[in-house]
Design a protein around this motif. Structure first.
Motif, PDB file in Angstrom:
ATOM      1  N   GLY A  72     -27.234  13.777 -23.986  1.00 41.69           N
ATOM      2  CA  GLY A  72     -26.472  13.857 -22.815  1.00 41.69           C
ATOM      3  C   GLY A  72     -26.918  14.643 -21.490  1.00 41.69           C
ATOM      4  O   GLY A  72     -26.445  14.546 -20.577  1.00 41.69           O
ATOM      5  N   TYR A  73     -28.241  15.264 -21.826  1.00 36.33           N
ATOM      6  CA  TYR A  73     -28.654  15.933 -20.641  1.00 36.33           C
ATOM      7  C   TYR A  73     -29.676  14.858 -19.810  1.00 36.33           C
ATOM      8  O   TYR A  73     -30.767  14.821 -20.109  1.00 36.33           O
ATOM      9  N   GLN A  74     -29.067  14.188 -19.187  1.00 39.55           N
ATOM     10  CA  GLN A  74     -29.602  12.807 -18.511  1.00 39.55           C
ATOM     11  C   GLN A  74     -30.050  13.192 -17.024  1.00 39.55           C
ATOM     12  O   GLN A  74     -30.677  12.416 -16.362  1.00 39.55           O
ATOM     13  N   LEU A  75     -29.483  14.369 -16.501  1.00 37.26           N
ATOM     14  CA  LEU A  75     -29.942  14.367 -15.027  1.00 37.26           C
ATOM     15  C   LEU A  75     -31.073  15.363 -14.831  1.00 37.26           C
ATOM     16  O   LEU A  75     -31.305  16.032 -15.705  1.00 37.26           O
ATOM     17  N   ASP A  76     -31.798  15.256 -13.662  1.00 34.00           N
ATOM     18  CA  ASP A  76     -33.018  15.884 -13.530  1.00 34.00           C
ATOM     19  C   ASP A  76     -32.690  17.073 -12.306  1.00 34.00           C
ATOM     20  O   ASP A  76     -32.455  16.501 -11.260  1.00 34.00           O
ATOM     21  N   PHE A  77     -33.012  18.102 -12.553  1.00 33.86           N
ATOM     22  CA  PHE A  77     -32.615  18.983 -11.790  1.00 33.86           C
ATOM     23  C   PHE A  77     -33.773  19.748 -11.139  1.00 33.86           C
ATOM     24  O   PHE A  77     -34.824  19.915 -11.599  1.00 33.86           O
ATOM     25  N   ASN A  78     -33.979  20.221  -9.861  1.00 33.62           N
ATOM     26  CA  ASN A  78     -34.968  20.762  -9.529  1.00 33.62           C
ATOM     27  C   ASN A  78     -34.627  22.100  -8.709  1.00 33.62           C
ATOM     28  O   ASN A  78     -33.527  22.281  -8.301  1.00 33.62           O
ATOM     29  N   LEU A  79     -35.494  23.010  -8.711  1.00 27.98           N
ATOM     30  CA  LEU A  79     -35.155  24.367  -7.850  1.00 27.98           C
ATOM     31  C   LEU A  79     -35.289  24.219  -6.570  1.00 27.98           C
ATOM     32  O   LEU A  79     -36.167  23.748  -5.981  1.00 27.98           O
TER      33      LEU A  79
END
Length: 101
Positions: free
Chosen positions: A18-25
């Motif tokens: 379920g960890y499907q989003l891509d985050f950026n700093l």
């Protein structure tokens, strides 16, 4: 806690969980461009952390963070090189990441 041989394997398994989003700093938050969302440090939790050492080049070392947020009930990942974020983010965001690093 899971054990992975590669960043790719970690990302593939986290995606199935379920960890499907891509985050950026960004300097003060995590950003997900695909859904135009910014999460401040108090708006997300770091559920799992996986470290990968570069076998031949220390520059290949990376950290994979599994992140969840009650804001929209979201789950995603942040992939970062060791130490790269240290001078580029706010003290609050840095503290949040260092707790789990």
């Amino acid at each position: 806690m899971h054990v992975y041989d590669t960043v790719t394997a970690a990302l593939a398994d986290l995606d199935t969980r379920g960890y499907q989003l891509d985050f950026n700093l960004t300097p003060d938050a995590l950003e997900c461009k695909e859904i135009e969302l910014r999460l401040m440090p108090e708006e997300f939790e770091i559920d799992e952390v996986y470290r990968f050492e570069g076998m031949t080049d220390p520059a290949d070392s990376a950290v994979v963070y599994a992140i969840s947020s009650n804001v929209g009930n979201l789950k995603g990942v942040l992939v970062d090189a060791y130490g790269v974020y240290a001078e580029n983010v706010s003290p609050d965001l840095l503290d949040k990441l260092k707790i789990h690093h």
